[in-house]
Design a protein around this motif. Structure first.
Motif, PDB file in Angstrom:
ATOM      1  N   ASP A 139      11.398  19.367  15.548  1.00 35.73           N
ATOM      2  CA  ASP A 139      11.639  20.526  16.424  1.00 35.73           C
ATOM      3  C   ASP A 139      13.080  21.022  16.327  1.00 35.73           C
ATOM      4  O   ASP A 139      13.504  21.898  17.065  1.00 35.73           O
ATOM      5  CB  ASP A 139      11.237  20.236  17.880  1.00 35.73           C
ATOM      6  CG  ASP A 139      11.920  19.015  18.426  1.00 35.73           C
ATOM      7  OD1 ASP A 139      12.846  18.509  17.737  1.00 35.73           O
ATOM      8  OD2 ASP A 139      11.552  18.547  19.511  1.00 35.73           O
ATOM      9  N   THR A 140      13.850  20.442  15.380  1.00 37.96           N
ATOM     10  CA  THR A 140      15.206  20.945  15.127  1.00 37.96           C
ATOM     11  C   THR A 140      15.308  21.619  13.753  1.00 37.96           C
ATOM     12  O   THR A 140      16.375  22.085  13.373  1.00 37.96           O
ATOM     13  CB  THR A 140      16.234  19.803  15.180  1.00 37.96           C
ATOM     14  OG1 THR A 140      15.746  18.716  14.393  1.00 37.96           O
ATOM     15  CG2 THR A 140      16.466  19.325  16.607  1.00 37.96           C
ATOM     16  N   CYS A 141      14.236  21.626  12.992  1.00 43.16           N
ATOM     17  CA  CYS A 141      14.290  22.160  11.624  1.00 43.16           C
ATOM     18  C   CYS A 141      14.290  23.689  11.617  1.00 43.16           C
ATOM     19  O   CYS A 141      13.548  24.306  12.377  1.00 43.16           O
ATOM     20  CB  CYS A 141      13.077  21.678  10.820  1.00 43.16           C
ATOM     21  SG  CYS A 141      13.123  19.925  10.431  1.00 43.16           S
ATOM     22  N   PRO A 211      13.576  26.436  15.945  1.00 45.82           N
ATOM     23  CA  PRO A 211      14.859  27.161  16.051  1.00 45.82           C
ATOM     24  C   PRO A 211      14.921  28.321  15.070  1.00 45.82           C
ATOM     25  O   PRO A 211      14.249  28.310  14.052  1.00 45.82           O
ATOM     26  CB  PRO A 211      15.906  26.105  15.664  1.00 45.82           C
ATOM     27  CG  PRO A 211      15.184  24.804  15.642  1.00 45.82           C
ATOM     28  CD  PRO A 211      13.756  25.103  15.352  1.00 45.82           C
ATOM     29  N   GLY A 323      18.996  21.019  10.502  1.00 53.78           N
ATOM     30  CA  GLY A 323      18.976  20.859  11.956  1.00 53.78           C
ATOM     31  C   GLY A 323      19.697  19.641  12.492  1.00 53.78           C
ATOM     32  O   GLY A 323      19.661  19.364  13.694  1.00 53.78           O
ATOM     33  N   ARG A 324      20.396  18.896  11.631  1.00 48.73           N
ATOM     34  CA  ARG A 324      21.058  17.680  12.113  1.00 48.73           C
ATOM     35  C   ARG A 324      22.189  17.989  13.086  1.00 48.73           C
ATOM     36  O   ARG A 324      22.455  17.219  14.000  1.00 48.73           O
ATOM     37  CB  ARG A 324      21.577  16.864  10.932  1.00 48.73           C
ATOM     38  CG  ARG A 324      20.471  16.220  10.106  1.00 48.73           C
ATOM     39  CD  ARG A 324      21.059  15.381   8.976  1.00 48.73           C
ATOM     40  NE  ARG A 324      20.052  14.660   8.231  1.00 48.73           N
ATOM     41  CZ  ARG A 324      19.532  15.065   7.066  1.00 48.73           C
ATOM     42  NH1 ARG A 324      19.940  16.192   6.527  1.00 48.73           N
ATOM     43  NH2 ARG A 324      18.622  14.344   6.442  1.00 48.73           N
ATOM     44  N   ILE A 326      22.163  20.145  15.288  1.00 54.54           N
ATOM     45  CA  ILE A 326      21.575  20.361  16.619  1.00 54.54           C
ATOM     46  C   ILE A 326      21.457  19.017  17.335  1.00 54.54           C
ATOM     47  O   ILE A 326      21.766  18.888  18.518  1.00 54.54           O
ATOM     48  CB  ILE A 326      20.169  21.001  16.506  1.00 54.54           C
ATOM     49  CG1 ILE A 326      20.253  22.341  15.773  1.00 54.54           C
ATOM     50  CG2 ILE A 326      19.533  21.148  17.876  1.00 54.54           C
ATOM     51  CD1 ILE A 326      18.902  23.009  15.538  1.00 54.54           C
ATOM     52  N   THR A 327      21.035  17.986  16.586  1.00 51.37           N
ATOM     53  CA  THR A 327      20.847  16.669  17.171  1.00 51.37           C
ATOM     54  C   THR A 327      22.177  15.998  17.501  1.00 51.37           C
ATOM     55  O   THR A 327      22.299  15.321  18.517  1.00 51.37           O
ATOM     56  CB  THR A 327      20.073  15.763  16.177  1.00 51.37           C
ATOM     57  OG1 THR A 327      18.986  16.505  15.644  1.00 51.37           O
ATOM     58  CG2 THR A 327      19.562  14.504  16.852  1.00 51.37           C
ATOM     59  N   ASP A 336      25.888  24.045  17.600  1.00 58.86           N
ATOM     60  CA  ASP A 336      25.173  23.812  16.352  1.00 58.86           C
ATOM     61  C   ASP A 336      25.018  25.149  15.650  1.00 58.86           C
ATOM     62  O   ASP A 336      25.206  26.204  16.264  1.00 58.86           O
ATOM     63  CB  ASP A 336      23.810  23.152  16.630  1.00 58.86           C
ATOM     64  CG  ASP A 336      22.994  23.944  17.629  1.00 58.86           C
ATOM     65  OD1 ASP A 336      22.426  24.962  17.220  1.00 58.86           O
ATOM     66  OD2 ASP A 336      22.957  23.551  18.816  1.00 58.86           O
TER      67      ASP A 336
END
Lengths: 362, 274
Positions: A139-141, A211, A323-324, A326-327, A336
């Motif tokens: 869900d961050t990709c 995203p 998306g890393r 974001i994490t 991010d």
């Protein structure tokens, strides 16, 4: 067999071939991590692999650009001596994702050019990439916004698509062909049905991305210096300067160089990961520091990621959509890359009078 | 594949004390063939290794037209420079280079030359000044302005005296703070502009010094009517690798170590930060 061709094979049969690659190289791939996560590491057998993962939190960067890389060992004396420490041992990176392959392609370009970085390039020449297209995103990709995935057309040696009991294999290079040629039986040319199935899987993955990062608009704004100065200031206030974003980024490569003494007379010159987000990154011996303020460093980071000058230089924006960031970002949801892109679009436009002033000064 | 990061061994032939915190080192490479083949251009730099302490960049200050050895001028400020200051003649260090781009030299032949240097900004410019003297008839009017904090802080005092005595160059010096030995002007280097006459259309201006000085020099040169590409400056950033990979010296999309350190004002003014 040719580059670009596609085949299918029974999973177990392909894993047996992978296992045989251990003879001449380190076999590195996804294994179950301690907290239900996935960790890429060298394995003694393909039996250690897990297939239940989307991506590792740490990028595969460390296998090509180690956290610490020794450049040469020296011995002090009237006439110092030194010997280079180039590591070119063969390795096979299995199961890495498209976004990370895209990151590697970025480094390939960056570390060549006029000055060839032999430490990177020799390691790279001895690396085989067997990537896996993504059937589902995290869900961050947001690779779909950055052409980083979920599948690629080139850049890998072999690209796998998971069909459950079988793999669809896309041949990407001569290295990939050499591996497939080891397979005695079971390799069949992909059918129209297979290709259609792959297309559907990829379309489904595309549709599940959450995203968004409309980078084009942000690139235009940054390139033309059309970002409110106050926005950088606000972001500077929110940033912890932890450097997490650069460390997990599959594109970032900045490094520091240092000498480390192993004994009173013997030492190594090494390079290790560094971050443009650290306040000491640009500090000179005199104490002068051109990017002392967090705001200046944030601005620097996104100028590098999103200005047209860099897009032109590197052939790609400095993001693959993994998306890393974001994490990892401590300023949750604020700094991010997708968040900054959104803020540049929505809050970045300078006031009309400010724009007028900029036009006159330039 | 050539190894970008391996230095060549070089030995110190001579050490000259310039100021209380600055020394000039003359070196040559131990490998005779390498030393013979070593050539560089005005404004280029080298990375000097003090094994166990690290590596630091220094502008070459010697005359590129004279082969056999090369010189660097070093102010003791950090780990590597302090270690270099403890060195003696005969000590051996690692050197990588030459690195970076260079001052235009052949390209500015036929023009008047104005040099504006501040403090330890004179060393890189010396690698341009000396070849100009060697080919003096290829250039027009030649003016050198040099400013330093105090008379003692001036580097190359012997050379300055020699240049002052020449009739084919106009050398003006100033200091921020005078002492009893000083009879010359007092003030920042830009105060010397009113004492000279230059034709901006025929002149190329070269400047190097502390960032704040460079900013004011460029401002004044522009006011005097210099075109953007007739103002040549150096940009300074913390450098590590010297080959455009480590990322430390990036300004905008330029890497000072490979795209610079020499830039025209036309190039500098469009950078997103200066």
């Amino acid at each position: 067999m040719k580059v670009g061709q596609k085949y299918t094979i029974d999973k177990q049969a392909f894993l047996a071939v992978l296992d045989s690659l251990r003879k001449g190289a380190k076999l590195i791939g996804p294994t179950p991590g301690p907290d239900g996560d996935v960790v890429f590491r060298e394995v003694a057998s393909v039996a250690e692999f897990t297939f239940d993962y989307v991506n590792e939190f740490d990028p595969v960067k460390r296998f090509l650009i180690p956290h610490r890389q020794d450049l040469f060992r020296f011995t002090l004396g009237k006439r110092p001596t030194f010997e280079p420490l180039v590591d070119s041992s063969p390795q096979v990176l299995c199961g890495i994702r498209s976004c990370d392959v895209k990151g590697i392609l970025h480094w390939d370009k960056f570390f060549s050019g006029t000055y060839l970085d032999n430490y990177y390039l020799e390691k790279r020449a001895n690396t085989t990439i067997i990537s896996v297209a993504c059937n589902k995103p995290l869900d961050t990709c947001f690779c779909i916004c950055c052409d980083g995935g979920p599948w690629l057309e080139a850049g890998f040696d072999l690209q796998l698509t998971d069909f459950g009991d079988r793999y669809l294999i896309h041949v990407g290079s001569k290295k990939g062909i050499a591996i497939l040629e080891k397979i005695k039986k079971g390799l069949v040319a992909a059918t129209q049905e297979d290709l259609q199935r792959r297309k559907e899987l990829m379309a489904k993955c595309d549709s599940q991305m959450v995203p968004t990062a409309y980078v084009a608009k942000a690139i235009i704004q940054i390139t033309n210096n059309r970002v409110r100065e106050e926005l950088w200031e606000e972001m500077g206030f929110e940033c912890f300067s932890c450097g997490g974003c650069t460390h997990v980024c599959p594109v970032c490569t900045c490094y520091d160089v240092a000498d480390y003494m192993e004994s009173p007379t013997c030492g190594v010159r090494l390079r290790c990961w560094d971050s443009c987000q650290y306040s000491g990154f640009t500090r000179e011996a005199s104490g002068h520091n051109p990017r002392e303020k967090t705001k200046e460093r944030i601005k620097r980071r996104f100028y590098h990621k999103l200005s047209y000058a860099y897009v032109k230089l590197d052939g790609h924006q400095g993001c693959v959509g993994c998306g890393r960031c974001i994490t990892v970002c401590e300023a949750i949801g604020l700094l991010d890359l997708p968040a900054v892109v959104k803020r540049l679009r929505r809050e970045g436009q300078p006031e009309p009078e400010q724009l007028g002033a900029q036009r006159h000064s330039s | 594949m050539e190894n970008l990061y391996l230095p060549q061994l070089a030995v110190i032939d001579q050490i000259v004390d310039e100021t209380p915190d600055t020394k000039t080192f003359t070196l040559h490479f131990l490998d005779e063939r390498y030393n013979k083949a070593f050539s560089y251009k005005p404004g280029q730099f080298v990375e000097v290794s003090v094994f166990g302490k690290g590596e630091a960049p220094f502008g070459l200050c010697s005359n590129p037209l004279r082969k056999g050895n090369f010189r660097i001028t070093v102010r003791a400020t950090g780990t590597v420079t302090n270690a270099l200051h403890e060195a003696k003649v005969g000590d051996v260090f690692g050197v990588r280079g030459p690195l970076g781009n260079s001052f235009p030299f052949e390209e500015v032949m036929g023009h008047d030359i104005l040099i504006v240097a501040g403090g330890i900004g004179l060393p890189p410019l010396r690698s341009l000044i000396e070849p100009i003297f060697d080919k003096r008839n290829k250039f027009g009017e030649f003016t050198i302005l040099y400013g330093a904090r105090t008379p003692t802080d001036r580097v190359y005092k012997d050379a300055l005296e020699e240049w002052a005595a020449r009739d084919d160059v106009r050398l003006l010096q100033t200091v921020d703070r005078a002492d009893e030995t000083w009879t010359g002007p007092v003030g920042v280097v830009t105060t010397l502009f009113e004492k000279i006459k230059v034709d901006p259309k025929r002149t190329f201006a070269f400047t190097c010094g502390p960032p704040i000085m460079i900013r004011f020099v460029i401002q004044d040169l522009l006011a005097m009517g210099f075109a953007d590409d007739h103002i040549i400056s150096t940009l300074e950033r913390y450098m590590k690798c010297g080959v455009g990979k480590c990322g430390h010296c990036a300004i905008g999309h330029k890497y000072i170590c490979v795209d610079g350190p020499v830039f025209s004002w036309r190039q500098i003014k469009v950078l997103p930060e200066r």
